[in-house]
Structures are given as C-alpha cells and as structure tokens.
Design a protein around this motif. Structure first.
Motif, PDB file in Angstrom:
ATOM      1  N   LEU A   1       0.867  -1.178   0.000  1.00  0.00           N
ATOM      2  CA  LEU A   1       0.000   0.000   0.000  1.00  0.00           C
ATOM      3  C   LEU A   1       0.903   1.228   0.000  1.00  0.00           C
ATOM      4  CD1 LEU A   1      -2.421  -1.127   2.857  1.00  0.00           C
ATOM      5  CD2 LEU A   1      -2.842  -1.254   0.410  1.00  0.00           C
ATOM      6  N   SER A   2       0.426   2.289  -0.615  1.00  0.00           N
ATOM      7  CA  SER A   2       1.196   3.539  -0.618  1.00  0.00           C
ATOM      8  C   SER A   2       0.231   4.697  -0.791  1.00  0.00           C
ATOM      9  CB  SER A   2       2.220   3.530  -1.767  1.00  0.00           C
ATOM     10  OG  SER A   2       1.550   3.658  -3.004  1.00  0.00           O
ATOM     11  N   ASN A   3       0.765   5.912  -0.794  1.00  0.00           N
ATOM     12  CA  ASN A   3      -0.090   7.082  -1.050  1.00  0.00           C
ATOM     13  C   ASN A   3      -0.731   6.984  -2.428  1.00  0.00           C
ATOM     14  OD1 ASN A   3       0.352   8.251   1.410  1.00  0.00           O
ATOM     15  ND2 ASN A   3       2.059   9.508   0.708  1.00  0.00           N
ATOM     16  N   ASP A   4      -0.013   6.401  -3.400  1.00  0.00           N
ATOM     17  CA  ASP A   4      -0.555   6.235  -4.744  1.00  0.00           C
ATOM     18  C   ASP A   4      -1.578   5.112  -4.816  1.00  0.00           C
ATOM     19  OD1 ASP A   4       1.013   8.270  -5.787  1.00  0.00           O
ATOM     20  OD2 ASP A   4       2.661   6.898  -6.231  1.00  0.00           O
ATOM     21  N   LYS A   5      -1.510   4.164  -3.907  1.00  0.00           N
ATOM     22  CA  LYS A   5      -2.412   3.008  -3.889  1.00  0.00           C
ATOM     23  C   LYS A   5      -2.786   2.726  -2.434  1.00  0.00           C
ATOM     24  CE  LYS A   5      -2.783  -1.628  -5.801  1.00  0.00           C
ATOM     25  NZ  LYS A   5      -3.408  -2.299  -4.701  1.00  0.00           N
ATOM     26  N   PRO A   6      -3.734   3.525  -1.902  1.00  0.00           N
ATOM     27  CA  PRO A   6      -4.041   3.443  -0.468  1.00  0.00           C
ATOM     28  C   PRO A   6      -4.903   2.258  -0.048  1.00  0.00           C
ATOM     29  CG  PRO A   6      -5.343   5.165  -1.494  1.00  0.00           C
ATOM     30  CD  PRO A   6      -4.419   4.640  -2.540  1.00  0.00           C
ATOM     31  N   SER A   7      -5.399   1.472  -1.006  1.00  0.00           N
ATOM     32  CA  SER A   7      -6.179   0.296  -0.630  1.00  0.00           C
ATOM     33  C   SER A   7      -5.937  -0.808  -1.639  1.00  0.00           C
ATOM     34  CB  SER A   7      -7.670   0.632  -0.544  1.00  0.00           C
ATOM     35  OG  SER A   7      -8.175   0.927  -1.824  1.00  0.00           O
ATOM     36  N   ALA A   8      -6.176  -2.041  -1.219  1.00  0.00           N
ATOM     37  CA  ALA A   8      -5.987  -3.185  -2.111  1.00  0.00           C
ATOM     38  C   ALA A   8      -6.743  -4.376  -1.546  1.00  0.00           C
ATOM     39  CB  ALA A   8      -4.508  -3.520  -2.244  1.00  0.00           C
ATOM     40  N   ILE A   9      -7.023  -5.307  -2.415  1.00  0.00           N
ATOM     41  CA  ILE A   9      -7.602  -6.581  -2.002  1.00  0.00           C
ATOM     42  C   ILE A   9      -6.537  -7.629  -2.292  1.00  0.00           C
ATOM     43  CG2 ILE A   9      -9.383  -8.300  -2.479  1.00  0.00           C
ATOM     44  CD1 ILE A   9     -11.210  -5.951  -3.277  1.00  0.00           C
ATOM     45  N   PHE A  10      -6.167  -8.383  -1.287  1.00  0.00           N
ATOM     46  CA  PHE A  10      -5.126  -9.391  -1.437  1.00  0.00           C
ATOM     47  C   PHE A  10      -5.761 -10.777  -1.433  1.00  0.00           C
ATOM     48  CE2 PHE A  10      -3.104  -5.874   0.988  1.00  0.00           C
ATOM     49  CZ  PHE A  10      -2.291  -5.418  -0.029  1.00  0.00           C
ATOM     50  N   ARG A  11      -5.448 -11.557  -2.440  1.00  0.00           N
ATOM     51  CA  ARG A  11      -5.968 -12.914  -2.538  1.00  0.00           C
ATOM     52  C   ARG A  11      -5.141 -13.815  -1.624  1.00  0.00           C
ATOM     53  NH1 ARG A  11      -9.685 -12.926  -6.437  1.00  0.00           N
ATOM     54  NH2 ARG A  11      -9.479 -11.394  -8.093  1.00  0.00           N
ATOM     55  N   LEU A  12      -5.827 -14.585  -0.824  1.00  0.00           N
ATOM     56  CA  LEU A  12      -5.145 -15.430   0.141  1.00  0.00           C
ATOM     57  C   LEU A  12      -5.034 -16.884  -0.301  1.00  0.00           C
ATOM     58  CD1 LEU A  12      -6.679 -14.085   3.458  1.00  0.00           C
ATOM     59  CD2 LEU A  12      -4.562 -13.424   2.346  1.00  0.00           C
ATOM     60  N   LYS A  13      -5.697 -17.268  -1.372  1.00  0.00           N
ATOM     61  CA  LYS A  13      -5.716 -18.668  -1.788  1.00  0.00           C
ATOM     62  C   LYS A  13      -4.305 -19.227  -1.956  1.00  0.00           C
ATOM     63  CE  LYS A  13      -8.730 -21.521  -4.321  1.00  0.00           C
ATOM     64  NZ  LYS A  13      -9.915 -21.525  -5.110  1.00  0.00           N
ATOM     65  N   ALA A  14      -3.433 -18.492  -2.635  1.00  0.00           N
ATOM     66  CA  ALA A  14      -2.066 -18.959  -2.844  1.00  0.00           C
ATOM     67  C   ALA A  14      -1.282 -18.969  -1.532  1.00  0.00           C
ATOM     68  CB  ALA A  14      -1.358 -18.080  -3.865  1.00  0.00           C
ATOM     69  N   ALA A  15      -1.535 -18.003  -0.668  1.00  0.00           N
ATOM     70  CA  ALA A  15      -0.816 -17.929   0.606  1.00  0.00           C
ATOM     71  C   ALA A  15      -1.263 -19.029   1.560  1.00  0.00           C
ATOM     72  CB  ALA A  15      -1.030 -16.566   1.256  1.00  0.00           C
ATOM     73  N   VAL A  16      -2.542 -19.355   1.537  1.00  0.00           N
ATOM     74  CA  VAL A  16      -3.092 -20.354   2.449  1.00  0.00           C
ATOM     75  C   VAL A  16      -2.805 -21.751   1.939  1.00  0.00           C
ATOM     76  CG1 VAL A  16      -5.255 -21.272   3.372  1.00  0.00           C
ATOM     77  CG2 VAL A  16      -4.889 -18.824   3.298  1.00  0.00           C
ATOM     78  N   GLY A  17      -3.007 -21.983   0.661  1.00  0.00           N
ATOM     79  CA  GLY A  17      -2.796 -23.303   0.080  1.00  0.00           C
ATOM     80  C   GLY A  17      -4.079 -24.113   0.056  1.00  0.00           C
ATOM     81  N   GLN A  18      -4.156 -25.017  -0.888  1.00  0.00           N
ATOM     82  CA  GLN A  18      -5.357 -25.831  -1.074  1.00  0.00           C
ATOM     83  C   GLN A  18      -5.643 -26.726   0.125  1.00  0.00           C
ATOM     84  OE1 GLN A  18      -7.388 -25.704  -3.680  1.00  0.00           O
ATOM     85  NE2 GLN A  18      -6.207 -24.319  -4.945  1.00  0.00           N
TER      86      GLN A  18
END
Length: 160
Positions: free
Chosen positions: A22-39
């Motif tokens: 996140l930054s001043n240029d991009k103050p919000s985001a949606i992060f996908r957790l599927k890859a981080a969590v794993g099947q």
C-alpha cells in the motif's frame, strides 16, 4: 511521502508471506489469500488463527520486493503492483487501466448525451427552461446492460 507499507501473512506452520503493498498512490488493495493459504489448508480456514503483519518501508524498496514477487509468480501481473510506477508491468497495467477507464467513460457520456433533452413544463421540474439537460435513467441501464454483454462475449476486446 516516499514511504509505503508491505502487507504480510503468517499462516500456521508456514513462514511470513508478502501479500502486497500500500502507498499514497495506492491506499487500498484486495489481497488474494488462496495462494498464501494453500489448497490443503483451505477447508480449515475458519478454525485457524493467522497473523497479519505490516511493514513501513521506502517506496523504492517496496517496488523491488514487488518485482521479485512477480518474478517468483512467473511474471504474472497482480493487483499488488504499486500504482504510479512507470517501469515494468506495473506501469503498463496502470496505463491500460487508465485508457480503459477513459474509453469506458467516454462511451457512457456519448451514449447518455444522445438521449439528453431540455426540461419542459410537462416534466414537472422546478426551473424548467433553464440551461439544464435531462437524462433518462433508462439510457444508463441500457448502456450498462450492453457493456456487460460485451464483457461476457469477449472480455479481451473490451480492454483493447
């Protein structure tokens, strides 16, 4: 200015994983957790406690980390690229999104204005005869439905 935040996830029995930034240029985001969590852990997701970490760092360092993250994912573009970067896939994606937004809004404006009328006394509007134009809501509905059909038919063509 000059600083941003990296967002990290610590899933049980795994090491910290960077999700994005996140930054001043991009103050919000949606992060996908599927890859981080794993099947294999997906079914247990509602019963597990994970930790979220935020690190404040210089934007240049964050850009390098995002570049490494993209390379590790096989060069796939992700929603986690900092907005405003002019180099690499982030700048190209930003320009494509800007062009898409401009073209979409111009299309909507042109279509809606083709239905514009001046109000008259029969419309029951206060100030009839003023330098005002009226747009029927139906024009927006029709444009929206046509736009959705185009996206369903060929999403790539809509983005060009």
């Amino acid at each position: 200015p000059g600083f941003g935040a990296t967002v990290h996830l610590l899933w049980p029995n795994k090491s910290w994983q960077m999700l994005g930034a996140l930054s001043n240029d991009k103050p919000s985001a949606i992060f996908r957790l599927k890859a981080a969590v794993g099947q294999d852990n997906e079914a247990q997701a509602d019963a597990v406690v994970a930790e979220l970490g935020i690190s404040i760092e210089p934007v240049q360092q964050i850009e390098q980390q995002l570049q490494q993250m993209q390379e590790a994912k096989g060069g796939q573009s992700t929603a986690m690229v900092l907005a405003g970067t002019s180099a690499g896939a982030g700048g190209v994606a930003l320009q494509a999104a800007k062009r898409f937004g401009e073209r979409t809004m111009q299309s909507l404006f042109d279509y809606a204005m083709s239905f514009a009328t001046r109000p008259d006394a029969s419309m029951g509007l206060f100030g009839s005869g003023a330098a005002v134009q009226v747009l029927p809501v139906k024009a927006f509905e029709e444009w929206y439905n046509t736009f959705l059909r185009k996206i369903q038919r060929d999403p790539a063509a809509v983005m060009q």
